[in-house]
Write an enzyme that holds these catalytic residues in place. Structure first.
Site, PDB file in Angstrom:
ATOM      1  N   LYS A   1      -4.802   2.258   3.347  1.00 43.59           N
ATOM      2  CA  LYS A   1      -5.717   1.911   2.245  1.00 43.59           C
ATOM      3  C   LYS A   1      -6.615   3.111   1.910  1.00 43.59           C
ATOM      4  CE  LYS A   1      -5.731  -3.006   3.240  1.00 43.59           C
ATOM      5  NZ  LYS A   1      -6.206  -4.013   4.185  1.00 43.59           N
ATOM      6  N   GLU A  38      -0.959  -8.180  10.210  1.00 43.07           N
ATOM      7  CA  GLU A  38       0.317  -7.697   9.678  1.00 43.07           C
ATOM      8  C   GLU A  38       1.437  -8.196  10.594  1.00 43.07           C
ATOM      9  OE1 GLU A  38       1.223  -5.566   7.036  1.00 43.07           O
ATOM     10  OE2 GLU A  38      -0.805  -5.551   6.253  1.00 43.07           O
ATOM     11  N   LYS A  51       0.823  -1.226   0.000  1.00 41.99           N
ATOM     12  CA  LYS A  51       0.000   0.000   0.000  1.00 41.99           C
ATOM     13  C   LYS A  51       0.852   1.269   0.000  1.00 41.99           C
ATOM     14  CE  LYS A  51      -1.504  -2.364   3.529  1.00 41.99           C
ATOM     15  NZ  LYS A  51      -1.723  -3.747   3.218  1.00 41.99           N
TER      16      LYS A  51
HETATM   17  N1  LIG Z   1      -0.385 -11.207   3.205  1.00 41.07           N
HETATM   18  C1  LIG Z   1      -1.491 -10.698   2.672  1.00 41.07           C
HETATM   19  O1  LIG Z   1      -2.543 -11.347   2.648  1.00 41.07           O
HETATM   20  C2  LIG Z   1      -1.474  -9.341   2.026  1.00 41.07           C
HETATM   21  C3  LIG Z   1      -2.646  -8.837   1.475  1.00 41.07           C
HETATM   22  C4  LIG Z   1      -2.629  -7.598   0.803  1.00 41.07           C
HETATM   23  C5  LIG Z   1      -1.449  -6.890   0.749  1.00 41.07           C
HETATM   24  N2  LIG Z   1      -0.314  -7.380   1.349  1.00 41.07           N
HETATM   25  C6  LIG Z   1       0.919  -6.589   1.268  1.00 41.07           C
HETATM   26  O2  LIG Z   1       1.860  -7.290   0.447  1.00 41.07           O
HETATM   27  C7  LIG Z   1       3.182  -7.055   0.909  1.00 41.07           C
HETATM   28  C8  LIG Z   1       3.863  -8.398   1.166  1.00 41.07           C
HETATM   29  O3  LIG Z   1       3.169  -9.124   2.155  1.00 41.07           O
HETATM   30  P1  LIG Z   1       3.711 -10.539   2.658  1.00 41.07           P
HETATM   31  O4  LIG Z   1       2.622 -11.144   3.480  1.00 41.07           O
HETATM   32  O5  LIG Z   1       4.283 -11.299   1.505  1.00 41.07           O
HETATM   33  O6  LIG Z   1       4.918 -10.064   3.607  1.00 41.07           O
HETATM   34  P2  LIG Z   1       6.139 -10.943   4.134  1.00 41.07           P
HETATM   35  O7  LIG Z   1       5.812 -12.389   4.089  1.00 41.07           O
HETATM   36  O8  LIG Z   1       6.588 -10.325   5.420  1.00 41.07           O
HETATM   37  O9  LIG Z   1       7.283 -10.708   3.026  1.00 41.07           O
HETATM   38  C9  LIG Z   1       7.900  -9.481   2.813  1.00 41.07           C
HETATM   39  C10 LIG Z   1       9.106  -9.699   1.916  1.00 41.07           C
HETATM   40  O10 LIG Z   1       9.711  -8.434   1.662  1.00 41.07           O
HETATM   41  C11 LIG Z   1      11.098  -8.533   1.968  1.00 41.07           C
HETATM   42  N3  LIG Z   1      11.559  -7.212   2.397  1.00 41.07           N
HETATM   43  C12 LIG Z   1      11.112  -6.463   3.431  1.00 41.07           C
HETATM   44  N4  LIG Z   1      11.773  -5.300   3.457  1.00 41.07           N
HETATM   45  C13 LIG Z   1      12.638  -5.318   2.420  1.00 41.07           C
HETATM   46  C14 LIG Z   1      13.603  -4.420   1.920  1.00 41.07           C
HETATM   47  N5  LIG Z   1      13.827  -3.267   2.515  1.00 41.07           N
HETATM   48  N6  LIG Z   1      14.291  -4.771   0.814  1.00 41.07           N
HETATM   49  C15 LIG Z   1      14.101  -5.966   0.211  1.00 41.07           C
HETATM   50  N7  LIG Z   1      13.187  -6.856   0.641  1.00 41.07           N
HETATM   51  C16 LIG Z   1      12.492  -6.536   1.730  1.00 41.07           C
HETATM   52  C17 LIG Z   1      11.219  -9.587   3.038  1.00 41.07           C
HETATM   53  O11 LIG Z   1      12.535 -10.083   3.067  1.00 41.07           O
HETATM   54  P3  LIG Z   1      12.946 -11.315   4.034  1.00 41.07           P
HETATM   55  O12 LIG Z   1      12.362 -12.548   3.378  1.00 41.07           O
HETATM   56  O13 LIG Z   1      14.410 -11.379   3.992  1.00 41.07           O
HETATM   57  O14 LIG Z   1      12.354 -10.993   5.357  1.00 41.07           O
HETATM   58  C18 LIG Z   1      10.190 -10.588   2.524  1.00 41.07           C
HETATM   59  O15 LIG Z   1      10.764 -11.383   1.509  1.00 41.07           O
HETATM   60  C19 LIG Z   1       3.067  -6.176   2.167  1.00 41.07           C
HETATM   61  O16 LIG Z   1       3.273  -4.835   1.806  1.00 41.07           O
HETATM   62  C20 LIG Z   1       1.630  -6.410   2.619  1.00 41.07           C
HETATM   63  O17 LIG Z   1       1.095  -5.304   3.334  1.00 41.07           O
HETATM   64  C21 LIG Z   1      -0.296  -8.589   1.961  1.00 41.07           C
END
Ligand SMILES: NC(=O)c1ccc[n+]([C@@H]2O[C@H](COP(=O)([O-])OP(=O)(O)OC[C@H]3O[C@@H](n4cnc5c(N)ncnc54)[C@H](OP(=O)(O)O)[C@@H]3O)[C@@H](O)[C@H]2O)c1
Length: 368
Positions: free
Chosen positions: A231, A216, A132
């Site tokens: 959002k 989150e 977001k």
């Molecule tokens: N999960 C959901 O259902 C959902 C729904 C809608 C939107 N979103 C959004 O989608 C995004 C991803 O969600 P997620 O659930 O996949 O999160 P996640 O599992 O915590 O994964 C985040 C990824 O980003 C990497 N990362 C974080 N900071 C970074 C940086 N500065 N440089 C490079 N890589 C970085 C992390 O690296 P590491 O692997 O090394 O930690 C990890 O691979 C978020 O913004 C979230 O708000 C998620």
């Protein structure tokens, strides 16, 4: 078209995205002429890798899920994006390079996600994101940069996962003005309010959302209303031309005391919901996120568990409501797939326009 993908962030969403691309590859190729391969992956602590020959991302996802690292990091994530774009110059030139940004939401400034988007666009890549931050903090600047670069910046997954919101308005409501909206846009708090109405404690309800991977990574983003504010800012910026950030949205979250309010409201035939609101008064746009006690016949009051909904007010079509009955990682991953298909369709149109221009020029030259 075969897209070359650079994945910035390889967490839950990105890993499900590569799985979904693989599962749906036949239908994507047959019906949408879209295929894709991953050429780069960069994370914060799990390392990074790049290969112009393509990476077996499904296999790498399995390794990350086992807790293994990819390859030791050599570059910062922003440098990695710049370098990947340089090394993929041919794909970038042919409009086949896409940076998929799925890093964690940074509620202070939306960084480094915004820097990732900028580096991608200036390297000739399209950008799709479920984060977001970029649309909530810098939508207008990034949209201008994408326009200048003649590339797309899409973020369907940022609000209500794969349920079309931005696509719905862009593709199906030409010349309709959105004048405001109200909605429930955060699943964790809606689940908690519903659970507390049934007598469960705040802590217990939150623990369940964390255990199920819905909250989150930092759950204060949900309960303090930050996720909903981000959002709200993204929706207002994109759909109403507002210039908000999550910090300029008036915000109140839920607390352990919300249990008492939810129970009292229920006893009075009402329900407490964390409501996001945006209203336009002339040129002034106001935005807020706060718990509200709603009559039971309000559409938002009927949302159970993790359900979400937004009711848009429009100038031509009165109110339009979009309801999400259930959210999942697959739905968020689907939003990224749908953004990729949008880019593929527009590439076809821009190629057709380029061919027409070339033909028109050739005809003019032959006549003169
Ligand atoms: N999960 C959901 O259902 C959902 C729904 C809608 C939107 N979103 C959004 O989608 C995004 C991803 O969600 P997620 O659930 O996949 O999160 P996640 O599992 O915590 O994964 C985040 C990824 O980003 C990497 N990362 C974080 N900071 C970074 C940086 N500065 N440089 C490079 N890589 C970085 C992390 O690296 P590491 O692997 O090394 O930690 C990890 O691979 C978020 O913004 C979230 O708000 C998620």
């Amino acid at each position: 078209v075969t897209f070359d993908l650079v994945l910035v962030g390889f967490g839950n969403v990105a890993r499900r995205f590569v799985g979904l691309l693989h599962e749906r590859r036949t239908i994507l190729e047959r019906d949408h002429q879209v295929s894709a391969r991953v050429v780069g992956i960069v994370t914060r602590r799990h390392g990074q890798m790049f290969s112009l020959k393509g990476i077996d991302a499904v296999a790498v996802a399995r390794r990350v899920e086992r807790g293994e690292s990819i390859q030791p990091p050599a570059l910062s994530s922003v440098e990695f994006v710049r370098d990947a774009a340089r090394r993929s110059a041919t794909a970038a030139h042919e409009r086949r390079l896409v940076v998929v940004e799925t890093t964690t939401l940074d509620i202070a400034r939306g960084e480094p996600a915004i820097a990732h988007v900028r580096a991608a666009l200036s390297g000739g890549a399209h950008v799709i994101t479920a984060n977001k931050g970029p649309a909530a903090f810098a939508y207008h600047a990034l949209a201008r940069e994408a326009n200048r670069a003649n590339r797309r910046f899409l973020f369907e997954g940022a609000v209500m996962d794969g349920i079309p919101i931005f696509n719905l308005v862009r593709e199906t409501l030409p010349a309709v003005a959105i004048t405001g909206f109200r909605g429930v846009v955060n699943s964790t708090t809606n689940f908690m309010l519903t659970a507390m109405e049934q007598g469960r404690s705040f802590e217990d309800a939150l623990a369940e959302m964390q255990a199920r991977g819905i909250a989150e990574a930092d759950p204060t983003l949900d309960i303090d209303g930050w996720d909903a504010a981000a959002k709200t800012a993204a929706l207002a910026n994109v759909l109403l031309g507002a210039r908000l950030t999550p910090r300029t949205v008036k915000r109140q979250g839920i607390t352990p005391d919300s249990r008492r309010q939810a129970l009292e409201a229920r006893a009075a035939g009402r329900r407490v919901k964390l409501v996001a609101r945006v209203d336009r008064d002339g040129r002034r746009i106001t935005a807020s996120v706060a718990p509200e006690s709603l009559p039971e016949n309000d559409l938002l009051a009927g949302l159970e568990g993790q359900q979400n909904a937004i009711i848009f007010r429009t100038d031509l079509l009165d109110e339009i409501a979009v309801v999400q009955r259930g959210g999942s990682l697959t739905q968020t991953a689907y939003a990224l797939v749908s953004d990729l298909v949008t880019i593929a369709r527009e590439n076809v149109v821009s190629r057709a326009v380029a061919v027409r221009r070339k033909t028109t020029r050739a005809i003019r030259r032959s006549r003169s």
